[in-house]
Write a protein that holds these residues in place. Structure first.
Motif, mmCIF file in Angstrom:
data_model
loop_
_atom_site.group_PDB
_atom_site.id
_atom_site.type_symbol
_atom_site.label_atom_id
_atom_site.label_comp_id
_atom_site.label_asym_id
_atom_site.label_seq_id
_atom_site.Cartn_x
_atom_site.Cartn_y
_atom_site.Cartn_z
ATOM 1 N N HIS A 71 0.860 -1.179 0.000
ATOM 2 C CA HIS A 71 0.000 0.000 0.000
ATOM 3 C C HIS A 71 0.901 1.235 0.000
ATOM 4 C CE1 HIS A 71 -3.421 -2.505 1.364
ATOM 5 N NE2 HIS A 71 -2.491 -3.150 2.035
ATOM 6 N N VAL A 72 0.588 2.239 -0.826
ATOM 7 C CA VAL A 72 1.384 3.467 -0.848
ATOM 8 C C VAL A 72 0.485 4.693 -0.861
ATOM 9 C CG1 VAL A 72 3.392 2.412 -1.962
ATOM 10 C CG2 VAL A 72 1.638 3.478 -3.375
ATOM 11 N N SER A 73 1.035 5.771 -0.336
ATOM 12 C CA SER A 73 0.351 7.062 -0.330
ATOM 13 C C SER A 73 1.394 8.140 -0.586
ATOM 14 C CB SER A 73 -0.332 7.286 1.019
ATOM 15 O OG SER A 73 -1.034 8.506 1.012
ATOM 16 N N ILE A 74 1.008 9.166 -1.355
ATOM 17 C CA ILE A 74 1.892 10.287 -1.689
ATOM 18 C C ILE A 74 1.176 11.587 -1.360
ATOM 19 C CG2 ILE A 74 3.237 11.440 -3.497
ATOM 20 C CD1 ILE A 74 2.806 8.946 -5.247
ATOM 21 N N SER A 75 1.947 12.568 -0.885
ATOM 22 C CA SER A 75 1.399 13.906 -0.670
ATOM 23 C C SER A 75 2.472 14.933 -1.000
ATOM 24 C CB SER A 75 0.938 14.066 0.785
ATOM 25 O OG SER A 75 0.227 15.270 0.929
ATOM 26 N N HIS A 76 2.038 16.127 -1.386
ATOM 27 C CA HIS A 76 2.950 17.222 -1.720
ATOM 28 C C HIS A 76 2.483 18.470 -0.984
ATOM 29 C CE1 HIS A 76 2.277 14.690 -5.319
ATOM 30 N NE2 HIS A 76 3.594 14.723 -5.415
ATOM 31 N N ALA A 77 3.425 19.215 -0.406
ATOM 32 C CA ALA A 77 3.098 20.491 0.237
ATOM 33 C C ALA A 77 4.380 21.253 0.529
ATOM 34 C CB ALA A 77 2.322 20.275 1.544
ATOM 35 N N GLY A 78 4.330 22.558 0.380
ATOM 36 C CA GLY A 78 5.423 23.416 0.805
ATOM 37 C C GLY A 78 6.780 23.068 0.226
ATOM 38 N N GLY A 79 6.836 22.624 -1.034
ATOM 39 C CA GLY A 79 8.107 22.307 -1.647
ATOM 40 C C GLY A 79 8.642 20.931 -1.308
ATOM 41 N N TYR A 80 7.828 20.089 -0.694
ATOM 42 C CA TYR A 80 8.231 18.733 -0.329
ATOM 43 C C TYR A 80 7.234 17.724 -0.873
ATOM 44 C CZ TYR A 80 11.534 20.763 2.925
ATOM 45 O OH TYR A 80 12.582 21.465 3.470
ATOM 46 N N ALA A 81 7.716 16.519 -1.075
ATOM 47 C CA ALA A 81 6.863 15.375 -1.401
ATOM 48 C C ALA A 81 7.154 14.319 -0.344
ATOM 49 C CB ALA A 81 7.174 14.841 -2.794
ATOM 50 N N ILE A 82 6.115 13.668 0.112
ATOM 51 C CA ILE A 82 6.272 12.621 1.119
ATOM 52 C C ILE A 82 5.512 11.390 0.649
ATOM 53 C CG2 ILE A 82 4.271 13.377 2.487
ATOM 54 C CD1 ILE A 82 5.965 12.614 5.008
ATOM 55 N N ALA A 83 6.049 10.229 0.970
ATOM 56 C CA ALA A 83 5.380 8.976 0.626
ATOM 57 C C ALA A 83 5.510 8.003 1.780
ATOM 58 C CB ALA A 83 5.992 8.376 -0.640
ATOM 59 N N HIS A 84 4.501 7.172 1.900
ATOM 60 C CA HIS A 84 4.459 6.145 2.929
ATOM 61 C C HIS A 84 4.123 4.823 2.246
ATOM 62 C CE1 HIS A 84 2.468 4.054 6.468
ATOM 63 N NE2 HIS A 84 3.697 4.263 6.854
ATOM 64 N N ALA A 85 4.776 3.761 2.658
ATOM 65 C CA ALA A 85 4.512 2.431 2.109
ATOM 66 C C ALA A 85 4.283 1.452 3.256
ATOM 67 C CB ALA A 85 5.690 1.959 1.256
ATOM 68 N N VAL A 86 3.298 0.586 3.067
ATOM 69 C CA VAL A 86 3.002 -0.464 4.038
ATOM 70 C C VAL A 86 2.962 -1.788 3.281
ATOM 71 C CG1 VAL A 86 1.313 -1.370 5.688
ATOM 72 C CG2 VAL A 86 1.651 1.107 5.482
ATOM 73 N N ALA A 87 3.801 -2.717 3.708
ATOM 74 C CA ALA A 87 3.866 -4.048 3.100
ATOM 75 C C ALA A 87 2.987 -4.987 3.906
ATOM 76 C CB ALA A 87 5.305 -4.549 3.069
ATOM 77 N N GLU A 88 2.086 -5.663 3.215
ATOM 78 C CA GLU A 88 1.150 -6.573 3.862
ATOM 79 C C GLU A 88 1.457 -8.003 3.414
ATOM 80 O OE1 GLU A 88 -3.678 -7.387 3.755
ATOM 81 O OE2 GLU A 88 -2.871 -5.610 2.798
ATOM 82 N N GLY A 89 1.366 -8.935 4.327
ATOM 83 C CA GLY A 89 1.578 -10.338 3.985
ATOM 84 C C GLY A 89 1.935 -11.147 5.194
ATOM 85 N N GLU A 90 2.628 -12.236 4.946
ATOM 86 C CA GLU A 90 3.083 -13.125 6.008
ATOM 87 C C GLU A 90 4.596 -13.187 5.953
ATOM 88 O OE1 GLU A 90 1.353 -14.536 8.408
ATOM 89 O OE2 GLU A 90 -0.491 -13.671 7.599
ATOM 90 N N TYR A 91 5.245 -12.851 7.023
ATOM 91 C CA TYR A 91 6.703 -12.889 7.095
ATOM 92 C C TYR A 91 7.163 -14.350 7.091
ATOM 93 C CZ TYR A 91 11.470 -12.044 8.604
ATOM 94 O OH TYR A 91 12.837 -11.999 8.668
ATOM 95 N N GLU A 92 8.106 -14.656 6.231
ATOM 96 C CA GLU A 92 8.643 -16.017 6.177
ATOM 97 C C GLU A 92 9.928 -16.094 6.986
ATOM 98 O OE1 GLU A 92 9.157 -17.448 2.228
ATOM 99 O OE2 GLU A 92 7.083 -17.078 1.685
ATOM 100 N N ALA A 93 10.088 -17.134 7.755
ATOM 101 C CA ALA A 93 11.325 -17.339 8.517
ATOM 102 C C ALA A 93 12.496 -17.379 7.551
ATOM 103 C CB ALA A 93 11.242 -18.631 9.312
ATOM 104 N N GLY A 94 13.583 -16.774 7.943
ATOM 105 C CA GLY A 94 14.775 -16.763 7.115
ATOM 106 C C GLY A 94 14.900 -15.543 6.242
ATOM 107 N N ALA A 95 13.841 -14.757 6.090
ATOM 108 C CA ALA A 95 13.943 -13.518 5.320
ATOM 109 C C ALA A 95 14.658 -12.489 6.154
ATOM 110 C CB ALA A 95 12.554 -13.020 4.908
ATOM 111 N N LYS A 96 15.453 -11.665 5.521
ATOM 112 C CA LYS A 96 16.244 -10.664 6.220
ATOM 113 C C LYS A 96 15.395 -9.495 6.627
ATOM 114 C CE LYS A 96 20.455 -11.792 3.836
ATOM 115 N NZ LYS A 96 21.481 -11.384 2.917
#
Length: 133
Positions: A108-133
Motif C-alpha cells: 500500500h502506498v500514499s503520496i502527498s505534496h506540500a510546501g516544496g516537499y513530497a512525502i510517501a508512505h509504504a506499508v507491506a502486507e503479507g506473512e513474514y517467512e522465517a529466514g527472510a532478512k
C-alpha cells in the motif's frame, strides 16, 4: 494478513528539479520507467510529481528492509495510478524477489505534496517467512 514492513520518505522537490535540470534524461531514465517519466512530464509541476514517485521508491525499499543493493534497481519499483488517481506500485526484478522472500502479498502506498516537499508512505502486507532478512 498482517503488516510486515513500513517505510516513509520525504523529498525536497527543488532537489529533484535540480537533478532533472542538471542531468535531464540521464537522471530520469536511470530512476524512472518510461511510463513514469511520461506520466510526470505530461503534468503541471512535473518536478513535484517526479519527487513524489522518488519518495515512493525510497519508502518501498524501506518497507522491504533493503537499500539499493542486493540486486535492487530504481526501476524495480514502478509507481502507477489507478483510474481514481490513487497510486500503487508494481514490483519487478530484485524488489519483487525481496517481496516474495518476505511473503509480501500487497504493498500500500500514499503520496502527498506540500510546501516544496513530497512525502510517501509504504506499508507491506503479507506473512513474514522465517529466514527472510
Amino acid at each position: 494478513m498482517r503488516i510486515v514492513g513500513t517505510g516513509i520518505d520525504l523529498v525536497e522537490v527543488a532537489r529533484i528539479a535540480e537533478a532533472i535540470g542538471r542531468h535531464g534524461e540521464r537522471f530520469t531514465g536511470r530512476v524512472f520507467t518510461a511510463a513514469e517519466a511520461a506520466a510526470c512530464g505530461g503534468r503541471g509541476l512535473p518536478a513535484q510529481h517526479f519527487a513524489g514517485r522518488f519518495a515512493v521508491k525510497e519508502a518501498v525499499l524501506k518497507a522491504l528492509r533493503t537499500g539499493w543493493s542486493s540486486g535492487v534497481h530504481w526501476q524495480d519499483v514502478e509507481v502507477q495510478n489507478e483510474g481514481s488517481g490513487a497510486p500503487h506500485v508494481v514490483l519487478s526484478g530484485g524488489a519483487e524477489r525481496r517481496a516474495k522472500e518476505m511473503g509480501i502479498t500487497r504493498m500500500h502506498v500514499s503520496i502527498s505534496h506540500a510546501g516544496g516537499y513530497a512525502i510517501a508512505h509504504a506499508v507491506a502486507e503479507g506473512e513474514y517467512e522465517a529466514g527472510a532478512k
